[in-house]
Scaffold this motif. Structure first.
Motif, mmCIF file in Angstrom:
data_model
loop_
_atom_site.group_PDB
_atom_site.id
_atom_site.type_symbol
_atom_site.label_atom_id
_atom_site.label_comp_id
_atom_site.label_asym_id
_atom_site.label_seq_id
_atom_site.Cartn_x
_atom_site.Cartn_y
_atom_site.Cartn_z
ATOM 1 N N GLU A 149 -1.370 2.885 -2.119
ATOM 2 C CA GLU A 149 -2.737 2.355 -2.226
ATOM 3 C C GLU A 149 -3.621 3.188 -3.146
ATOM 4 O OE1 GLU A 149 -3.949 -0.566 -1.071
ATOM 5 O OE2 GLU A 149 -1.899 -0.972 -0.394
ATOM 6 N N SER A 150 -3.222 4.440 -3.385
ATOM 7 C CA SER A 150 -4.030 5.339 -4.214
ATOM 8 C C SER A 150 -3.595 5.383 -5.675
ATOM 9 C CB SER A 150 -3.972 6.758 -3.637
ATOM 10 O OG SER A 150 -4.488 6.784 -2.336
ATOM 11 N N ILE A 151 -2.495 4.711 -6.001
ATOM 12 C CA ILE A 151 -2.009 4.748 -7.385
ATOM 13 C C ILE A 151 -3.016 4.069 -8.299
ATOM 14 C CG2 ILE A 151 -0.205 3.936 -8.981
ATOM 15 C CD1 ILE A 151 1.762 4.154 -6.615
ATOM 16 N N LYS A 152 -3.316 4.735 -9.415
ATOM 17 C CA LYS A 152 -4.189 4.147 -10.432
ATOM 18 C C LYS A 152 -3.328 3.288 -11.354
ATOM 19 C CE LYS A 152 -7.908 7.505 -11.077
ATOM 20 N NZ LYS A 152 -8.514 8.417 -12.060
ATOM 21 N N PHE A 153 -3.223 2.017 -11.016
ATOM 22 C CA PHE A 153 -2.468 1.126 -11.890
ATOM 23 C C PHE A 153 -3.258 0.893 -13.170
ATOM 24 C CE2 PHE A 153 -0.532 0.244 -7.763
ATOM 25 C CZ PHE A 153 0.802 0.367 -8.106
ATOM 26 N N ASN A 154 -2.555 0.510 -14.232
ATOM 27 C CA ASN A 154 -3.150 0.336 -15.568
ATOM 28 C C ASN A 154 -3.687 1.659 -16.103
ATOM 29 O OD1 ASN A 154 -2.681 -2.525 -15.459
ATOM 30 N ND2 ASN A 154 -4.397 -2.620 -14.052
#
Length: 150
Positions: free
Chosen positions: A61-66
């Motif tokens: 949930e904490s991953i910075k996608f893009n």
């Protein structure tokens, strides 16, 4: 200790090593600006890296996608000579991490995973858990090095 580094520029040699590797380490940014690293198996397709990430993992949930991400593969060998006692080959793929949402590509990656890691299973027997999400590291740069030393 002496060491010598050689940059590998032959894309065919690099891709051969990528395709022969079974595992690597995916690194990506979290919302906290910390780096999240996960050892994982992968698929290399069209110069991009595809991995399954578990959406039930605390960090998901904490991953910075893009945002920027990288994938690294390391292969090492011990050498038997006086001048060279080890040989290390590393490949780093830099790009941007995104969730894959195109069903045709998701199905293609699933089949490629089956063929690479579970080829004894028939297509209809191979299942991917529902909590696994296909992600792409959309490549902007591939770096490959050989390091030899003693």
């Amino acid at each position: 200790m002496q060491r010598n580094q050689i940059i590998i520029r032959d894309i065919k040699e690099i891709e051969k090593d990528i395709n022969e590797a079974l595992t690597g380490v995916a690194s990506m940014l979290l919302d906290t600006d910390k780096i999240y690293q996960v050892p994982t198996n992968f698929i290399y397709l069209d110069k991009n890296i595809f991995v399954y990430l578990d959406k039930n993992e605390e960090a998901f949930e904490s991953i910075k996608f893009n945002s920027p991400a990288s994938f690294s593969i390391v292969k090492s060998e011990k050498q038997g000579g006086k001048e060279i006692t080890y040989r290390l080959k590393s490949i780093t793929i830099n790009g941007e991490i995104r969730i894959v949402d195109e069903q045709k590509l998701i199905d293609q990656i699933k089949e490629m995973y089956r063929l690479k890691y579970s080829s004894r299973l028939a297509s209809d027997e191979y299942e991917v858990p529902e909590n696994f999400i296909v992600c792409i590291i959309d490549t902007s740069e591939i770096k490959a090095l050989i390091e030899e030393g003693n």
